[in-house]
Scaffold this motif. Sequence first.
Motif, PDB file in Angstrom:
ATOM      1  N   ASP A 362       0.873  -1.178   0.000  1.00  0.00           N
ATOM      2  CA  ASP A 362       0.000   0.000   0.000  1.00  0.00           C
ATOM      3  C   ASP A 362       0.915   1.234   0.000  1.00  0.00           C
ATOM      4  OD1 ASP A 362      -1.425   2.237   0.870  1.00  0.00           O
ATOM      5  OD2 ASP A 362      -2.738   1.096   2.190  1.00  0.00           O
ATOM      6  N   HIS A 365       0.876   6.603   1.206  1.00  0.00           N
ATOM      7  CA  HIS A 365       1.635   7.770   1.691  1.00  0.00           C
ATOM      8  C   HIS A 365       3.035   7.854   1.097  1.00  0.00           C
ATOM      9  CE1 HIS A 365      -1.329   8.953   4.684  1.00  0.00           C
ATOM     10  NE2 HIS A 365      -1.549   7.663   4.836  1.00  0.00           N
ATOM     11  N   LYS A 396      -3.670  11.470  -1.856  1.00  0.00           N
ATOM     12  CA  LYS A 396      -2.434  12.098  -1.365  1.00  0.00           C
ATOM     13  C   LYS A 396      -1.693  12.772  -2.512  1.00  0.00           C
ATOM     14  CE  LYS A 396      -3.567   9.503   2.194  1.00  0.00           C
ATOM     15  NZ  LYS A 396      -4.705   8.610   2.231  1.00  0.00           N
TER      16      LYS A 396
END
Length: 573
Positions: A362, A365, A396
Amino acid sequence: MVKPVLRNKRFDVRNDSTLCLFIETCTGQKHKFTVTNVSAGGVLTKTSENFDEQDELSVDSMIPYGKLIWDKSELVLGRMTIRRVRFDQETTCHQIAFSVVDSEIPVEGPLGFQLAESLISESSSSQLEIDPERFSLADFVNLDDESIDLFSRARKISIFRREWRKLPQYAYETTRKPSMGPRVTLQTTRRTTRNNFIVMGSNDYLGLAAHPEVINAAKKALDEYGFGSTGSPVTTGRSAAHVELCDTLAHMFRKDNAVLFNSGYAANIGAISALANSGDLILADFLSHASIQDSLRMSRATSRLFRHNDVNHLETLLEEHRHKHKGTLIVTEGVFSMDGDVSKLDEIVQLARKFNARTYIDEAHSFGVVGEHGLGLWENLSGGDKVDVVMGTFSKICGGIGGFVAADQEVCDLLDLMARSQIFSVSIPPSTAAACLKALDLFQRDKSLLTRLQENIRYFVNGMRSLGAPLAPDHASAVIPVIIGDEKKLGLMNEVLLNSGIYVVPIVYPAVSRNASRFRFTVMAPHTQSDLDLVIFQFEKAMKAADFKFEEVVSGATQNAKQGRTTPINLAS
Ligand code: PMP
């Protein structure tokens, strides 16, 4: 854990039909009253019956015998004195207050206890009390409520929330007024003349949400396609903008293709639960984001959590469990969402190869922040190693909304047909897809976006370190956690920061473990160094105001952060 018990001194009874009082007077007359409030001192009632104040029920008259009828059971109250009789014009009811004079069965005694228990579950009062100083949100997350009313938990949480908001340190509810970028205007619950806040908690790391070219791309697509996507990708929800976005992502991540989801959350729950099936094994980091944890619950596979970034523990679990399962998926984050640290991807990929497992990262970020070209942690893998599935989000890097998974074509085909969160949900609007395309294009063309962000991260981390924050000098991500540990001090410091025009988000349980509550600062590329200087200066002021010192938490809470936040899934030993 202390259970949040409502203070049982006063109960406002709104649900009129459930509680009424029959009073038989000495002359044999029966009056029916609806009870509106019960306290240690007495009972407040109302009656819409044709009631004559001049009757024997006048102030200070004694009622020798009264029955409280509630839920078909009769409770003898004993003798009572009438303390107040008032005609309410608005409701055209008589309000009558009785006080209990018989100490045989006082409201504060066993009867009161019974009332407390019963009324809490039955009443829909908005004025029940929970002392917010004694409790935190944490006490309500796994609240084991015994009431048969499904909404009883909601009522308690709602009351707590209302009381909580009244406290000065929590009395800020911020809503953004029309404004964008690293400085915004907020509407706060507190009166303030300030209208300019430095944003230190946004996901929009590169500041592209406010970029004129991104906004124009969205406007153009709105004109061309209209407001929504009109369906899920398997029905009418796929536009040329969606397809182009998939191609762009596939190219960036050096994969065959990509699958879009309408959020990063939806990407994780949909993809992980679709990839791992019954008989398979999922191993995920203990500090995985909620979307990953939820995907484990949704999947039919067996799941285990390895200690945060502990590859030895991962290896132990693989040795113990791998052979009992068919396929195995190892899930980790590039940058961890609450701690901002990076995963040990190299070692994880090597273990995956050794144990014939697949890898899923993942990069929510890390995409746009870390890696050689800012594409995520996977870029740093040595020796041509690869991650099988890369997940990311547009919330993001683009400052928008939407999630994706980039993978080989076979995996994308499976997800296109099996990932329920994208099949059974509308796709992102074409205008969002077009804006994301423009944001990704800007990110690839304008290298200064990434360098500015990375410089700002370094600058802010150094500044916070100079105040004593236990941050690694090489902290690479835009998520900069500053653990306070004590929720009250956190609230107090938040108040000081907001008053000084710093808009940062305090994070408490269940997002993080109970004694690791924190400020989660996030740095943006468009912050100026003087913005960051001001934040550091004001943070020092806030520390003094709350009498906070980093030494208070260094051993306890950071250790706790490493161990992991509370999770519904058992940590395998
Ligand atoms: N994964 C991680 C690691 C996250 O931190 C988040 C949310 N910030 C998500 C997934 C969900 O992404 P989104 O907010 O875009 O739904």
